[in-house]
Design a protein around this motif. Structure first.
Motif, short mmCIF file in Angstrom:
data_model
loop_
_atom_site.label_atom_id
_atom_site.label_comp_id
_atom_site.label_asym_id
_atom_site.label_seq_id
_atom_site.Cartn_x
_atom_site.Cartn_y
_atom_site.Cartn_z
N LYS A 105 18.78 -31.76 35.18
CA LYS A 105 17.73 -32.41 35.96
C LYS A 105 18.34 -33.34 37.01
O LYS A 105 19.28 -34.08 36.73
N PRO A 152 12.02 -35.86 36.61
CA PRO A 152 12.91 -35.14 37.50
C PRO A 152 12.30 -34.97 38.88
O PRO A 152 11.09 -34.97 39.06
N SER A 205 21.48 -34.74 32.93
CA SER A 205 20.77 -35.16 34.14
C SER A 205 21.70 -35.96 35.02
O SER A 205 22.71 -36.51 34.56
N ARG A 223 11.93 -27.98 41.39
CA ARG A 223 12.79 -27.54 40.31
C ARG A 223 13.23 -26.11 40.61
O ARG A 223 12.92 -25.54 41.66
#
Length: 290
Positions: A189, A6, A151, A10
């Motif tokens: 993600k 990723p 994701s 974050r």
């Protein structure tokens, strides 16, 4: 399926705040099966992100930074107001605000934290949205978050070959805001941009992958002969569509070409149309084949 790293930052890095907390003890979490996910994701209390949760009932942590600002300046929450914290990994805990000072609030857990498992079928979106303008990429990522994609990966193609680096932090903030709004417990993600050559091996390893192509077999027709798998890929091309060479590379690797109706769709429209359909199909499969 091969793991895709990723992008950073974050959730926790976006908020840029320190934490004062007890060490996390995962054994203190109570587990909630995936079938109860919907009940846990629709509570009535305001919900905020916290990288770390209290380890047990009565545990206290301090919340600072953006979430502190949202609690106290936007929602104007007060001492003794009840809220929920989630960590983006399925953890959820209810508690109350014990104290408010100039820089943080003290949160006290009223229960042991719950750990809600992710839904059984994980959909990974690969879409060529790097060249979209006017907030269209934000909208695509926001709706993927709300619908439950695991994701999103920007896809680099011959007709959409770049994505601006300065979009990364903005898109991560969009994901966090959308996760809080829809009360999603598992972080979606945002992966590094990927070229078609690197996508092909992932398609070859996946037992369930769909590529949106005009005039292909309708998606619903393709699903009648499709069996449930642990994860799947959704592939959507750029404005102007994939080149014939790119389509051949992806389909020869094993992806099923599917159509989304008679009209020409924008990238974000096609992405949300196919994701929403497959999420509903996944839910129906889970009900009929527990």
């Amino acid at each position: 399926m091969q793991t895709i790293g990723p992008l950073r930052p974050r959730f926790s890095e976006l908020l840029k705040r320190p934490w004062v907390t007890k060490p996390l003890n995962l054994r203190a979490f109570s587990y909630t099966p995936p079938s109860d996910y919907s009940n846990q994701s629709r509570g009535g209390l305001p919900r905020f992100f916290s990288e770390t949760l209290p380890s047990s009932k009565g545990g206290v942590i301090r919340v600072q930074g953006d979430e502190f600002w949202h609690m106290t300046k936007v929602l104007r929450l007060k001492t003794d107001d009840r809220v929920e914290l989630f960590n983006g990994k399925g953890g959820l805990v209810e508690g109350f605000i014990q104290n408010i000072d100039r820089t943080a609030i003290d949160f006290v857990a009223l229960e042991d934290p719950k750990l809600v498992l992710p839904q059984s079928l994980q959909w990974h979106v690969f879409a060529a949205f790097g060249s979209l303008k006017g907030g269209r990429a934000d909208w695509l990522v926001e709706k993927c978050t709300e619908l439950g994609a695991s994701s999103v990966t920007p896809l680099l193609t011959e007709r959409s070959s770049t994505i601006s680096d300065n979009r990364v932090e903005r898109l991560q903030r969009v994901i966090l805001a959308a996760a809080k709004q829809c009360q999603r417990l598992h972080e979606m993600k945002l992966n590094h941009a990927m070229k078609i050559n690197n996508l092909v091996p992932l398609v070859a390893k996946s037992k369930l992958s769909f590529i949106a192509i005009s005039e292909a077999t309708p998606l619903f027709s393709a699903l009648t002969s499709t069996t449930k798998e642990p994860s799947g890929l959704i592939i959507v091309g750029p404005e102007g569509d994939f080149t014939e060479k790119e389509v051949n590379m992806i389909t020869e690797a094993g992806a099923t070409a599917v159509g989304l109706g008679p009209h020409r769709l924008r990238v974000e429209t096609a992405t949300i149309a196919i994701l929403a359909t497959l999420m509903l199909w996944s839910d129906s499969q889970q009900i009929t084949n527990p």
